[in-house]
Every structure is written in C-alpha cells, then in structure tokens.
Design a protein around this motif. Structure first.
Motif, PDB file in Angstrom:
ATOM      1  N   PHE A  41       3.238  -5.978   6.300  1.00 17.03           N
ATOM      2  CA  PHE A  41       3.158  -5.499   7.185  1.00 17.03           C
ATOM      3  C   PHE A  41       3.034  -3.416   6.418  1.00 17.03           C
ATOM      4  CE2 PHE A  41       4.518  -2.293  10.622  1.00 17.03           C
ATOM      5  CZ  PHE A  41       4.046  -2.476  11.331  1.00 17.03           C
ATOM      6  N   PHE A  42       3.974  -3.091   6.084  1.00 12.15           N
ATOM      7  CA  PHE A  42       4.234  -1.572   5.400  1.00 12.15           C
ATOM      8  C   PHE A  42       2.976  -1.335   4.270  1.00 12.15           C
ATOM      9  CE2 PHE A  42       8.417  -2.035   7.805  1.00 12.15           C
ATOM     10  CZ  PHE A  42       7.909  -1.343   8.532  1.00 12.15           C
ATOM     11  N   ALA A  43       3.241  -2.432   3.420  1.00 14.79           N
ATOM     12  CA  ALA A  43       2.123  -2.051   2.788  1.00 14.79           C
ATOM     13  C   ALA A  43       0.957  -2.273   2.858  1.00 14.79           C
ATOM     14  CB  ALA A  43       1.889  -3.586   1.359  1.00 14.79           C
ATOM     15  N   GLU A  44       0.317  -3.579   3.707  1.00 10.50           N
ATOM     16  CA  GLU A  44      -1.304  -2.932   4.747  1.00 10.50           C
ATOM     17  C   GLU A  44      -1.645  -2.355   5.094  1.00 10.50           C
ATOM     18  OE1 GLU A  44      -1.080  -7.049   7.069  1.00 10.50           O
ATOM     19  OE2 GLU A  44      -1.405  -7.476   5.107  1.00 10.50           O
ATOM     20  N   PHE A  45      -0.608  -1.245   5.995  1.00 13.37           N
ATOM     21  CA  PHE A  45      -0.257  -0.557   6.839  1.00 13.37           C
ATOM     22  C   PHE A  45      -0.441   0.876   6.119  1.00 13.37           C
ATOM     23  CE2 PHE A  45       1.526   3.431   8.414  1.00 13.37           C
ATOM     24  CZ  PHE A  45       1.636   3.688  10.240  1.00 13.37           C
ATOM     25  N   TYR A  46      -0.339   1.173   4.623  1.00 12.98           N
ATOM     26  CA  TYR A  46      -0.205   2.397   3.770  1.00 12.98           C
ATOM     27  C   TYR A  46      -2.103   2.477   3.579  1.00 12.98           C
ATOM     28  CZ  TYR A  46       4.501   3.091   4.414  1.00 12.98           C
ATOM     29  OH  TYR A  46       5.909   3.466   4.723  1.00 12.98           O
ATOM     30  N   LYS A  47      -2.055   1.114   3.068  1.00 20.26           N
ATOM     31  CA  LYS A  47      -3.170   0.605   2.245  1.00 20.26           C
ATOM     32  C   LYS A  47      -4.477   0.996   3.176  1.00 20.26           C
ATOM     33  CE  LYS A  47      -6.026  -3.002   0.463  1.00 20.26           C
ATOM     34  NZ  LYS A  47      -5.874  -4.746   0.061  1.00 20.26           N
ATOM     35  N   LYS A  48      -4.342   0.810   4.520  1.00 15.90           N
ATOM     36  CA  LYS A  48      -5.392   1.390   5.400  1.00 15.90           C
ATOM     37  C   LYS A  48      -5.824   2.797   5.770  1.00 15.90           C
ATOM     38  CE  LYS A  48      -5.158  -2.905   8.808  1.00 15.90           C
ATOM     39  NZ  LYS A  48      -4.094  -2.909   9.635  1.00 15.90           N
ATOM     40  N   ASP A  49      -4.823   3.293   5.310  1.00 17.80           N
ATOM     41  CA  ASP A  49      -5.110   4.875   4.469  1.00 17.80           C
ATOM     42  C   ASP A  49      -5.257   5.628   3.578  1.00 17.80           C
ATOM     43  OD1 ASP A  49      -4.843   5.754   7.503  1.00 17.80           O
ATOM     44  OD2 ASP A  49      -2.691   5.485   7.047  1.00 17.80           O
TER      45      ASP A  49
END
Length: 274
Positions: A41-49
């Motif tokens: 969840f957190f990796a995908e969150f950062y990746k989107k930005d």
C-alpha cells in the motif's frame, strides 16, 4: 533538497516509533503509529507521486522471531515499486542480493560494517565487492555524546568509536552511493531537528545525503533546507498525516519541491490504529 519516503517495519507491521526507545529484548519500541495497511500500500502510494530513493527499514534484528515477517512486508513493498526503494536492517554480504533480486535499488548497511564498536574495513570491502558501490547506501545514524556525534549501530543502541564528521563522510563516500543518517536522539519525537548535525551535513556535497529525525513542523522543514544548504534530502515520518501526524503530506511535498502541480487527493492516508 528532495523528499525521501519511508516504510519502517517492526514486528511485521508498518510503524512509526520513537527511535531511541527501540530494544531488542522482547522486540520492544514506543509506538507513535501502527498501520492497518501493508508494505505494498505504501509503496504504491509513493510510486503514484513519482517518489524515488525512499527507504524500507526492518527494525527487528535478524535473529528475531519477527524478522521473517518484516522481510515479507518488505517484499510486498518492493514488488509494488521495483527499483524505487532501498532496504536496510539485518543486511550483510550473504543476504544482500536477496533484497536486490526482490527489487531493491540499494541495500542499506550499518551494523555489518561497524562491528564491535569500530569500522570493519574487511566487511565494508566485502559488501562493495558483493553489490557494487553504486548499489550500496551506508547508514551513518548517530547519537550525541559530550557534544560529539558518533555513529551508532544495532538499531541505534550501541555507540561506535567513529565520530560522524566531514572527514568520516569524505573517507566513506568513495565506498557507497549515498548516506542515510538518522538523528537517533530525536527520531520519532517530532520535537525539532539536530541543528549542529544538519549544519555539518550541509557542508558535505560529494554524494547524496538523506537526513531523518525530529521534523515536526514546517519550520523544522525549513531548517533542514537552510542548514543543509538545500543539499540534504529529508525524510518525515511520525509528523506526517500519512502516519497520524499533523503535517499534511501534500503540503510537505509542495514545500520541499516548491511545486504546485502535485495531485491534491490521496487514498485513505490515515491508514492505521494509532
């Protein structure tokens, strides 16, 4: 200055802790925040930005009953953003490629190269031969003693005899691609940054340096930028609203990047139990 995201893992959970409270005995730590979400969840969150260069830290020792659970969370994060994150915590020459093969851009190493209270040059050379300088980040996290910063190991519990100063940074910079430096005395307390440390880091410019510890307000963020001469990258953990704190994540990015085109909506950022 760049914003570097973090994913700290303790007892198999994504957490924010008070760094100085971490103890190997009974896997204890004072918790600021425990997430219901996993590493992906957190990796995908950062990746989107489009954030890169973030660090995943496994906070349990390698002989802990929780270490495999920590690794499982790290693997989820790395699978979600291959090449976007570094991994540290229990890393040595023997297991470094396990993390790189899972998708880590770099491995982060402290205790393996600073053993028995001093720099172990043989282990440092072995690590460089194993993964290459370009995939190695040295964690030079430190604590102050008698007004002097010393590198600390074993989850910030043990002092080495190596002072953290410009000379040390220059000597070690030829062996790695980046430095990660937690100010362990203020880590997780959101009560202000280590100004003398930042001032010293701002004088060094040979390889990238990321500072973590004590950021609890936008004034602190400005201090990192000013004292670090805009050269020192920054991590914000417990103070972020992402981890239950008071600093809006989007505003932090805007302040660091001086950009106004950052997406304004984020998925369920208050994703935890504390």
């Amino acid at each position: 200055m760049e914003f570097r995201p973090c994913i700290d893992i303790h007892n198999g959970k994504i957490k924010q802790i008070v760094g100085g409270s971490l103890r190997d005995e009974k896997n204890q730590a004072k918790e600021n925040f425990v997430s219901d979400q996993d590493g992906a969840f957190f990796a995908e969150f950062y990746k989107k930005d489009g954030l890169k260069g973030g660090h995943i830290i496994l906070l349990n020792p390698a002989d802990s009953a929780y270490y495999e659970a920590d690794k499982a969370q790290a693997a989820l994060a790395l699978a979600a953003d291959p090449g976007g994150l570094m991994v540290g915590g229990g890393v040595c020459a023997e297991n470094a490629w396990e993390f790189l093969d899972l998708g880590a851009s770099h491995v982060i190493v402290t205790s393996y190269v600073f053993k028995d209270g001093r720099l172990n040059e043989k282990n440092l050379e072995r690590m460089v031969r194993t993964v290459g300088r370009e995939r190695l980040t040295l964690d030079l996290s430190c604590r102050a003693r008698d007004g002097v910063y010393y590198i600390v190991t074993d989850r910030w519990q043990k002092f080495t005899d190596l002072k953290l100063d410009i000379r040390t940074l220059k000597e070690l910079s030829v062996c790695c691609d980046e430095f990660l430096i937690h100010a362990a005395d203020v880590e997780g307390k959101c009560g202000g940054v280590e100004r003398p440390l930042l001032r010293m880091l701002g004088e060094f410019c040979q390889i990238p340096v990321t500072y973590a510890g004590g950021v609890g307000s936008f004034a602190d963020l400005e201090e990192v930028k000013r004292l670090g001469q805009d050269r020192v990258n920054v991590t914000v953990g417990s103070a972020l609203d992402l981890f239950g704190g008071n600093m809006p994540y989007r505003q932090v990015l805007q302040r660091v990047w001086n950009e106004s085109n950052i997406p304004q909506q984020s998925p369920n950022i208050r994703a935890g139990t504390k």
